[in-house]
Motif scaffolding. Sequence first.
Motif, PDB file in Angstrom:
ATOM      1  N   SER A 119      17.042 -25.304  -2.466  1.00 41.13           N
ATOM      2  CA  SER A 119      16.411 -24.172  -3.142  1.00 41.13           C
ATOM      3  C   SER A 119      15.763 -23.215  -2.151  1.00 41.13           C
ATOM      4  N   GLU A 120      15.598 -23.631  -0.900  1.00 41.34           N
ATOM      5  CA  GLU A 120      14.951 -22.793   0.110  1.00 41.34           C
ATOM      6  C   GLU A 120      15.936 -22.107   1.029  1.00 41.34           C
ATOM      7  N   VAL A 121      17.182 -22.581   1.075  1.00 41.48           N
ATOM      8  CA  VAL A 121      18.191 -21.955   1.926  1.00 41.48           C
ATOM      9  C   VAL A 121      18.598 -20.615   1.323  1.00 41.48           C
ATOM     10  N   ARG A 122      18.775 -19.626   2.190  1.00 42.94           N
ATOM     11  CA  ARG A 122      19.128 -18.277   1.723  1.00 42.94           C
ATOM     12  C   ARG A 122      20.553 -18.289   1.157  1.00 42.94           C
ATOM     13  N   GLY A 123      20.722 -17.647   0.000  1.00 44.36           N
ATOM     14  CA  GLY A 123      22.043 -17.545  -0.634  1.00 44.36           C
ATOM     15  C   GLY A 123      22.286 -18.690  -1.596  1.00 44.36           C
ATOM     16  N   GLY A 124      23.513 -18.710  -2.131  1.00 43.13           N
ATOM     17  CA  GLY A 124      23.909 -19.794  -3.022  1.00 43.13           C
ATOM     18  C   GLY A 124      23.481 -19.618  -4.445  1.00 43.13           C
ATOM     19  N   GLY A 125      23.115 -18.415  -4.851  1.00 42.57           N
ATOM     20  CA  GLY A 125      22.674 -18.219  -6.223  1.00 42.57           C
ATOM     21  C   GLY A 125      23.812 -18.107  -7.218  1.00 42.57           C
ATOM     22  N   ARG A 126      25.027 -17.763  -6.766  1.00 37.52           N
ATOM     23  CA  ARG A 126      26.166 -17.587  -7.683  1.00 37.52           C
ATOM     24  C   ARG A 126      27.039 -18.828  -7.658  1.00 37.52           C
ATOM     25  N   LYS A 127      27.538 -19.195  -8.803  1.00 34.45           N
ATOM     26  CA  LYS A 127      28.481 -20.311  -8.885  1.00 34.45           C
ATOM     27  C   LYS A 127      29.757 -19.919  -8.158  1.00 34.45           C
ATOM     28  N   PRO A 128      30.232 -20.731  -7.208  1.00 33.20           N
ATOM     29  CA  PRO A 128      31.358 -20.307  -6.372  1.00 33.20           C
ATOM     30  C   PRO A 128      32.668 -20.117  -7.138  1.00 33.20           C
ATOM     31  N   TYR A 129      32.931 -20.923  -8.119  1.00 28.00           N
ATOM     32  CA  TYR A 129      34.127 -20.763  -8.953  1.00 28.00           C
ATOM     33  C   TYR A 129      33.845 -21.406 -10.305  1.00 28.00           C
ATOM     34  N   PRO A 145      23.802 -29.753  -0.580  1.00 22.62           N
ATOM     35  CA  PRO A 145      23.713 -30.575   0.642  1.00 22.62           C
ATOM     36  C   PRO A 145      25.050 -31.160   1.088  1.00 22.62           C
ATOM     37  N   LEU A 146      26.064 -31.101   0.202  1.00 21.16           N
ATOM     38  CA  LEU A 146      27.380 -31.632   0.573  1.00 21.16           C
ATOM     39  C   LEU A 146      28.163 -30.666   1.443  1.00 21.16           C
ATOM     40  N   ARG A 147      27.732 -29.425   1.556  1.00 22.31           N
ATOM     41  CA  ARG A 147      28.457 -28.411   2.320  1.00 22.31           C
ATOM     42  C   ARG A 147      27.724 -28.057   3.606  1.00 22.31           C
ATOM     43  N   PRO A 148      28.468 -27.662   4.634  1.00 25.84           N
ATOM     44  CA  PRO A 148      27.810 -27.167   5.857  1.00 25.84           C
ATOM     45  C   PRO A 148      27.002 -25.909   5.554  1.00 25.84           C
ATOM     46  N   GLY A 149      25.822 -25.823   6.091  1.00 18.86           N
ATOM     47  CA  GLY A 149      24.945 -24.696   5.816  1.00 18.86           C
ATOM     48  C   GLY A 149      24.113 -24.871   4.573  1.00 18.86           C
ATOM     49  N   GLY A 150      24.269 -26.005   3.903  1.00 18.09           N
ATOM     50  CA  GLY A 150      23.494 -26.248   2.699  1.00 18.09           C
ATOM     51  C   GLY A 150      22.128 -26.836   3.018  1.00 18.09           C
TER      52      GLY A 150
END
Length: 295
Positions: A119-129, A145-150
């Motif tokens: 919830s603190e990492v920048r981005g990721g607000g939209r459902k990818p697909y 957390p399962l993805r790099p950069g998560g």
Amino acid sequence: MASTAACMGLSLTSSSSSFAAPLSQNLTNVSFTGLKMVPSLKRVSVKKSLQCQSTAKVGKVVAMAVALPKLTFEGEAAGEVEMDLRTARPETAKAVVHRGVICEMQNRRRGTASTLTRSEVRGGGRKPYKQKGTGRARQGSIRTPLRPGGGVVFGPKPKDWSIKINKKEKRLAISTALQSAGANTVVVEDFEEKFSTPKTKDFMSALKRWGVKQGENSLLFSMNPSESLVLSSRNVNTFKLISPRNLNLYDVLRADKLILTESSVKYLEQQYGTSGSHEIVAGDVEGEEEEGSIE
């Protein structure tokens, strides 16, 4: 009370003849491998023998004078200096010193390690697909957390690692360690004015005259170290110079050779000696808490 007192792995013997007789009766030598430190710091290894009197009263500290060899600045013998500090009784000496050094090391930790959650990492607000119809595993954010950069799951957050120790217990641990290091301690006449100009080569020669071998960790306790002395010794990686302001238990235990000046011995006896103004009793749980520490 058992006839033989359990002793920790520190040397607490006196080289003077007046104390050799009582120490030679009912003694048990036990050595231990060392004290567990914070992983980021170097492990303290203490493999020195401790000889204690089995007649010590339970609940009281033990006071045994140690005769330290005295040297001149040139390294010549100049008699002996007696140092008499309060030490913990044999049953609790190991525990007191261990607790003191653990508290000292843990209170040095800053506790500033911090990671970002999803919830603190920048981005990721939209459902990818979309949820269905792609044949892929469902995903709600690219910062899982399962993805790099998560985000990081259960990562470290800023934390206060400091723990409490009573002032009396801390002082007793330091005095016990100092008194126990008597076999590897030498007293040198006050020499702060001898170093008029900073020169590491002259300081290394002085250490050699005082019996410090190459590669040994040495510790010098000086009351008023001059600027030339500080500059001359700061480039020696196996040497450390301390004053009453930064006297600590870890450096005393880590040192293979302890060098004291005449004025520093008087200071130690005044602050930690049997005739000092501070009354220290082993196992006192009602002592004052150390400043700046919490439970």
